[in-house]
Design an enzyme around this catalytic site. Structure first.
Site, PDB file in Angstrom:
ATOM      1  N   ASP A  25     -25.581 -39.815  19.184  1.00 18.45           N
ATOM      2  CA  ASP A  25     -25.798 -40.310  20.550  1.00 18.45           C
ATOM      3  C   ASP A  25     -26.173 -39.151  21.480  1.00 18.45           C
ATOM      4  O   ASP A  25     -26.464 -39.354  22.656  1.00 18.45           O
ATOM      5  CB  ASP A  25     -24.617 -41.148  21.075  1.00 18.45           C
ATOM      6  N   SER A  26     -26.207 -37.925  20.907  1.00 24.38           N
ATOM      7  CA  SER A  26     -26.775 -36.777  21.631  1.00 24.38           C
ATOM      8  C   SER A  26     -28.230 -37.057  22.006  1.00 24.38           C
ATOM      9  O   SER A  26     -28.789 -36.391  22.876  1.00 24.38           O
ATOM     10  CB  SER A  26     -26.703 -35.513  20.761  1.00 24.38           C
ATOM     11  N   ASP A  28     -24.535 -42.995  15.075  1.00 25.58           N
ATOM     12  CA  ASP A  28     -23.441 -42.810  16.017  1.00 25.58           C
ATOM     13  C   ASP A  28     -23.349 -44.075  16.868  1.00 25.58           C
ATOM     14  O   ASP A  28     -24.348 -44.474  17.484  1.00 25.58           O
ATOM     15  CB  ASP A  28     -23.866 -41.659  16.954  1.00 25.58           C
ATOM     16  N   GLU A  68     -14.844 -31.529  16.197  1.00 30.29           N
ATOM     17  CA  GLU A  68     -15.719 -30.871  17.181  1.00 30.29           C
ATOM     18  C   GLU A  68     -14.941 -29.910  18.080  1.00 30.29           C
ATOM     19  O   GLU A  68     -13.866 -30.235  18.595  1.00 30.29           O
ATOM     20  CB  GLU A  68     -16.440 -31.936  18.039  1.00 30.29           C
TER      21      GLU A  68
HETATM   22  O1  KIV Z   1     -24.197 -36.998  18.950  1.00 29.78           O
HETATM   23  C1  KIV Z   1     -24.233 -36.093  18.111  1.00 29.78           C
HETATM   24  O2  KIV Z   1     -25.275 -35.490  17.866  1.00 29.78           O
HETATM   25  C2  KIV Z   1     -22.980 -35.787  17.414  1.00 29.78           C
HETATM   26  C3  KIV Z   1     -22.886 -34.627  16.505  1.00 29.78           C
HETATM   27  C4  KIV Z   1     -23.504 -33.364  16.825  1.00 29.78           C
HETATM   28  C5  KIV Z   1     -21.591 -34.545  15.794  1.00 29.78           C
HETATM   29  O3  KIV Z   1     -22.047 -36.508  17.557  1.00 29.78           O
END
Ligand code: KIV
Length: 270
Positions: free
Chosen positions: A50-51, A89, A188
């Site tokens: 979700d990044s 995610d 994390e």
């Molecule tokens: O949203 C994301 O990219 C993540 C990871 C980097 C663990 O949750």
């Protein structure tokens, strides 16, 4: 490579890697061609993180992305992948209100091509959701330590698990996740000694996101690895390229060629 020769990574493969003392790699991807190249490069798990809210859509935080957007990116990534395990995610509020809608939303990601979903946190409710997803046939990856969807309750981007007591609490949560059937857990932003302690006391693999070298795997945001996203780079990310400069360079050359009449050439017209 010929499809028959490719051995698809599955959730059991990751456990076998941990048990053999080897490591596996995890990178995020948000589009078809990037996913295809990461897969070709041998990355074991591709995460539609979700990044993407920040790095692909330019939003402020991960809170702003929704189920429909995650579904579109999942479809694009899944189409590019043959070997890696594809994990989506689950976005903020997509699994928090009730178990039925959590199963429905996670199921949509599986129908869009994901092999598993990732869920943050560890409350009694989250543990129940995880159990029910696994019973439904949806593999679940957990996420503890700093959990970005809890940014506002954690009071900002803060390192977690800094004391023995805090590490013990994360280990307790990790064991509860394990009992609920998760196949791996992202840890994390915590001191690497805390992540080591947690990793050594779990049977499922741990995936470090800024939690040091003792975890069973490492994950980074691919835009950080490529040097593409430049608004913010966390201390724990390693930049392996300078894609921002590459894009600027290509775009400037194209702009010059168009304006000077060098593009298109005789070979580039019908
Ligand atoms: O949203 C994301 O990219 C993540 C990871 C980097 C663990 O949750």
């Amino acid at each position: 490579m010929c499809a028959q020769l490719i051995k698809k990574v599955n959730v059991k493969t990751l456990k076998k890697i941990k048990d053999s003392g080897e490591k596996f790699s995890v990178l995020t991807a948000y589009d078809y061609s990037t996913a295809k190249y990461l897969d070709e490069a041998g990355i074991d798990v591709i995460l539609i993180g979700d990044s993407l809210a920040m790095v692909a859509l330019g939003y402020e935080t991960t809170h702003c992305v929704g189920v429909e957007e995650m579904r579109i990116f999942t479809k694009a990534v899944a189409k590019g992948v043959e070997r890696a395990l594809v994990v989506t995610d689950m976005p903020f509020l997509s699994y928090h209100t009730d178990v039925a809608s959590a199963i429905q939303n996670c199921g949509e990601m599986i129908k869009s091509g994901a092999n598993a979903v990732k869920i943050e946190g560890c409350s009694d409710y989250i543990l129940e959701v995880m159990k029910r997803l696994v019973e439904t046939g949806i593999p679940v990856m957990g996420h503890l330590g700093f959990t970005p969807q809890f940014l506002n309750t954690l009071g900002g981007y803060k390192i977690q698990g800094k004391t023995q007591e805090a590490a013990d609490e994360i280990l307790k949560q990790a064991k509860q996740l394990e009992a609920s059937g998760v196949f791996a857990i992202v840890l994390e932003m915590m001191p690497q000694e805390s992540a080591k302690y947690i990793t050594e006391n779990l049977s499922v693999p741990t995936i470090s996101c800024g939690a040091g070298k003792y975890c069973d795997a490492q994950v980074l945001v691919s835009d950080d690895v490529f040097g593409k996203y430049s608004d913010f780079t966390p201390k724990f990310a390693r930049k392996y390229g300078d894609m921002k400069s590459f894009i600027l360079d290509c775009a400037k050359k194209f702009d010059e060629d168009v304006k000077s009449g060098k593009f298109p050439s005789e070979n580039e017209v019908f």
